[in-house]
Design an enzyme around this catalytic site. Sequence first.
Site, PDB file in Angstrom:
ATOM      1  N   ARG A 122    -104.713 -32.427  91.778  1.00  0.00           N
ATOM      2  CA  ARG A 122    -104.066 -33.180  92.859  1.00  0.00           C
ATOM      3  C   ARG A 122    -103.112 -32.251  93.615  1.00  0.00           C
ATOM      4  NH1 ARG A 122    -102.986 -39.466  92.137  1.00  0.00           N
ATOM      5  NH2 ARG A 122    -105.116 -39.517  92.856  1.00  0.00           N
ATOM      6  N   GLN A 127    -106.920 -32.358  98.803  1.00  0.00           N
ATOM      7  CA  GLN A 127    -106.912 -33.784  99.175  1.00  0.00           C
ATOM      8  C   GLN A 127    -108.233 -34.224  99.793  1.00  0.00           C
ATOM      9  OE1 GLN A 127    -103.338 -34.406 101.480  1.00  0.00           O
ATOM     10  NE2 GLN A 127    -102.244 -35.175  99.705  1.00  0.00           N
ATOM     11  N   ASP A 130    -110.777 -35.169  97.162  1.00  0.00           N
ATOM     12  CA  ASP A 130    -110.305 -36.093  96.126  1.00  0.00           C
ATOM     13  C   ASP A 130    -111.126 -37.383  96.117  1.00  0.00           C
ATOM     14  OD1 ASP A 130    -108.891 -37.759  94.473  1.00  0.00           O
ATOM     15  OD2 ASP A 130    -106.933 -37.165  95.230  1.00  0.00           O
ATOM     16  N   SER A 133    -109.305 -40.756  95.253  1.00  0.00           N
ATOM     17  CA  SER A 133    -108.566 -41.366  96.361  1.00  0.00           C
ATOM     18  C   SER A 133    -109.512 -42.018  97.357  1.00  0.00           C
ATOM     19  CB  SER A 133    -107.727 -40.317  97.100  1.00  0.00           C
ATOM     20  OG  SER A 133    -106.665 -39.920  96.291  1.00  0.00           O
ATOM     21  N   TYR A 230     -98.237 -39.544  88.412  1.00  0.00           N
ATOM     22  CA  TYR A 230     -98.816 -40.719  87.755  1.00  0.00           C
ATOM     23  C   TYR A 230     -97.757 -41.469  86.953  1.00  0.00           C
ATOM     24  CZ  TYR A 230    -103.571 -39.273  88.834  1.00  0.00           C
ATOM     25  OH  TYR A 230    -104.736 -38.957  89.480  1.00  0.00           O
TER      26      TYR A 230
HETATM   27  P1  NAD Z   1    -103.649 -44.700  89.312  1.00  0.00           P
HETATM   28  O1  NAD Z   1    -104.990 -45.191  89.738  1.00  0.00           O
HETATM   29  O2  NAD Z   1    -103.556 -43.775  88.159  1.00  0.00           O
HETATM   30  O3  NAD Z   1    -102.725 -45.984  88.964  1.00  0.00           O
HETATM   31  C1  NAD Z   1    -102.535 -47.046  89.884  1.00  0.00           C
HETATM   32  C2  NAD Z   1    -101.083 -47.457  89.908  1.00  0.00           C
HETATM   33  O4  NAD Z   1    -100.743 -48.224  88.742  1.00  0.00           O
HETATM   34  C3  NAD Z   1    -100.073 -46.305  89.951  1.00  0.00           C
HETATM   35  O5  NAD Z   1     -99.286 -46.421  91.104  1.00  0.00           O
HETATM   36  C4  NAD Z   1     -99.258 -46.497  88.679  1.00  0.00           C
HETATM   37  O6  NAD Z   1     -97.908 -46.099  88.831  1.00  0.00           O
HETATM   38  C5  NAD Z   1     -99.381 -47.988  88.450  1.00  0.00           C
HETATM   39  N1  NAD Z   1     -99.027 -48.451  87.092  1.00  0.00           N
HETATM   40  C6  NAD Z   1     -99.282 -47.875  85.901  1.00  0.00           C
HETATM   41  N2  NAD Z   1     -98.776 -48.624  84.898  1.00  0.00           N
HETATM   42  C7  NAD Z   1     -98.187 -49.721  85.470  1.00  0.00           C
HETATM   43  C8  NAD Z   1     -97.496 -50.846  84.952  1.00  0.00           C
HETATM   44  N3  NAD Z   1     -97.313 -51.009  83.646  1.00  0.00           N
HETATM   45  N4  NAD Z   1     -97.026 -51.770  85.833  1.00  0.00           N
HETATM   46  C9  NAD Z   1     -97.209 -51.618  87.161  1.00  0.00           C
HETATM   47  N5  NAD Z   1     -97.858 -50.553  87.707  1.00  0.00           N
HETATM   48  C10 NAD Z   1     -98.345 -49.619  86.872  1.00  0.00           C
HETATM   49  O7  NAD Z   1    -102.875 -44.083  90.549  1.00  0.00           O
HETATM   50  P2  NAD Z   1    -103.465 -43.320  91.831  1.00  0.00           P
HETATM   51  O8  NAD Z   1    -103.968 -44.297  92.812  1.00  0.00           O
HETATM   52  O9  NAD Z   1    -104.397 -42.270  91.387  1.00  0.00           O
HETATM   53  O10 NAD Z   1    -102.158 -42.669  92.454  1.00  0.00           O
HETATM   54  C11 NAD Z   1    -101.139 -42.024  91.692  1.00  0.00           C
HETATM   55  C12 NAD Z   1    -100.221 -41.213  92.634  1.00  0.00           C
HETATM   56  O11 NAD Z   1    -100.824 -40.012  93.086  1.00  0.00           O
HETATM   57  C13 NAD Z   1     -99.795 -41.941  93.892  1.00  0.00           C
HETATM   58  O12 NAD Z   1     -98.460 -41.656  94.143  1.00  0.00           O
HETATM   59  C14 NAD Z   1    -100.660 -41.349  94.946  1.00  0.00           C
HETATM   60  O13 NAD Z   1    -100.110 -41.505  96.247  1.00  0.00           O
HETATM   61  C15 NAD Z   1    -100.676 -39.916  94.519  1.00  0.00           C
HETATM   62  N6  NAD Z   1    -101.812 -39.144  95.098  1.00  0.00           N
HETATM   63  C16 NAD Z   1    -101.655 -37.804  95.408  1.00  0.00           C
HETATM   64  C17 NAD Z   1    -102.728 -37.064  95.930  1.00  0.00           C
HETATM   65  C18 NAD Z   1    -102.590 -35.603  96.274  1.00  0.00           C
HETATM   66  O14 NAD Z   1    -101.486 -35.121  96.409  1.00  0.00           O
HETATM   67  N7  NAD Z   1    -103.693 -34.890  96.414  1.00  0.00           N
HETATM   68  C19 NAD Z   1    -103.961 -37.673  96.097  1.00  0.00           C
HETATM   69  C20 NAD Z   1    -104.107 -39.016  95.761  1.00  0.00           C
HETATM   70  C21 NAD Z   1    -103.018 -39.739  95.251  1.00  0.00           C
END
Ligand code: NAD
Length: 425
Positions: A122, A127, A130, A133, A230
């Site tokens: 990540r 990006q 990804d 995403s 995460y």
């Molecule tokens: P994910 O699919 O792993 O999880 C989904 C969401 O569930 C997360 O926001 C997590 O905090 C939440 N969660 C976990 N346990 C929980 C609980 N007990 N109660 C409530 N919520 C809970 O997450 P994702 O969609 O892969 O995204 C994770 C992060 O990475 C985000 O901030 C996203 O913006 C970021 N991101 C960065 C890049 C990059 O820089 N290349 C790309 C994609 C996403």
Amino acid sequence: MISIGVPAEGKDEPRIGLSPETAKKLVKAGAKVTVRSGAGLRSHFSDQDYKEAGAAIAKTDAEAVSGADVVFTVRRPPLALAKAMKKGAALVGMLDPFSDAEGLDALAKTGVTLFAMELMPRITRAQSMDVLSSQSNLAGYKAVVDAAAAFERALPMMMTPAGTVPAARVFIMGVGVAGLQAIATARRLGGIVTATDVRPAVKEQVASLGAKFIAVEDEEFKQAETSGGYAKEMSDAYKKKQAELIAEHVKNQDIVITTALIPGRPAPKLISKAMIESMRPGSIIVDLAAERGGNAELTKPGEIAEHKGVRIFGLLNLPGRVPVNASSLYARNLQAFIDPFIDKDKKTLAIDWEDEVAKGTGIARDGAIVNETIAERLGGKSATRSSAAGTATKPAPAKAKTNGGAKAPAKKPGSTRQPKGGKTT
Ligand code: NAD
């Protein structure tokens, strides 16, 4: 000349790893592209569309992949497909790297180089590659649209001469990529939207989308995000406080979309049976975490369950139900991934194994698993492990910074990501 082959997916997978648009770009970059006849049809890409993009059409999967240097798939393909490929050719797809280690080992032993796109680091530069995403975004959208279609009332407030229709209350649990898109979609449809997450960084994002943030904001909450962006697994004390808050909130909601995941762990259970029973009949829960066990106690993966008038959607592969967009974005992810590894002068495949993108996603080469986590799961069972194990990359544990590529300098600064243990949403 580099050759790229695309087979048909299995019957349960409507997406495809190549769109006519990306076929055209790859042909322009000097590649020979071959697509199995009919492989794009469930994404409404016809053989004719691919031909117009400059691709050749093959009658069988074997014909599509046998001469290819690179094969694009959506899912992990059957062993026979890898056997039909050239040794040393690259198989690029969502290979579900942490399930069925033996099956993966068998694929590795064919001598094909395996790239699991779920393990993309990540980092800012990656990006555009990804896949989690690009697909989660569509899943978040589709979850709300499914809920709205099944909900037997309207979402927006309507003021009519016959009276006012109240706006529906929509609650999004887990505000990652899918959750953010779910908030935006529910807002567009006119719902009153609230959202929760354990990561404090999310609070502002929720507000900026016009939704209200609900969470137990204690000291533990302030530390709940890993350096990879995460969520961490929360303590039992936090989970208890969270459950009390959520129980109070959920009983007044019409639609609940759950997306909460923790890398490498089963989905956290956030909606108990008692909470479901507190909801009004006709309410809808869409559980996007169904593939990893579900966030709701009564979720049945792959099914629509019903309990006391509340329907719980545990449908799998939501991106596959928006296949045209899902395939288009996924195909762009794959093209962005492979493009830097095409030698533009010689028009050959030139994987740079020092590159953190290749190191992070490359899980097998020269007949061996080169990802330590998978190799460990196999124990001593992989006869082929030794030769390349010295170059093994290990996906980061839940608290570490990044997976693989520790020595390779990142070209641009960016956040890091960890691999997920399960299937993509
Ligand atoms: P994910 O699919 O792993 O999880 C989904 C969401 O569930 C997360 O926001 C997590 O905090 C939440 N969660 C976990 N346990 C929980 C609980 N007990 N109660 C409530 N919520 C809970 O997450 P994702 O969609 O892969 O995204 C994770 C992060 O990475 C985000 O901030 C996203 O913006 C970021 N991101 C960065 C890049 C990059 O820089 N290349 C790309 C994609 C996403």
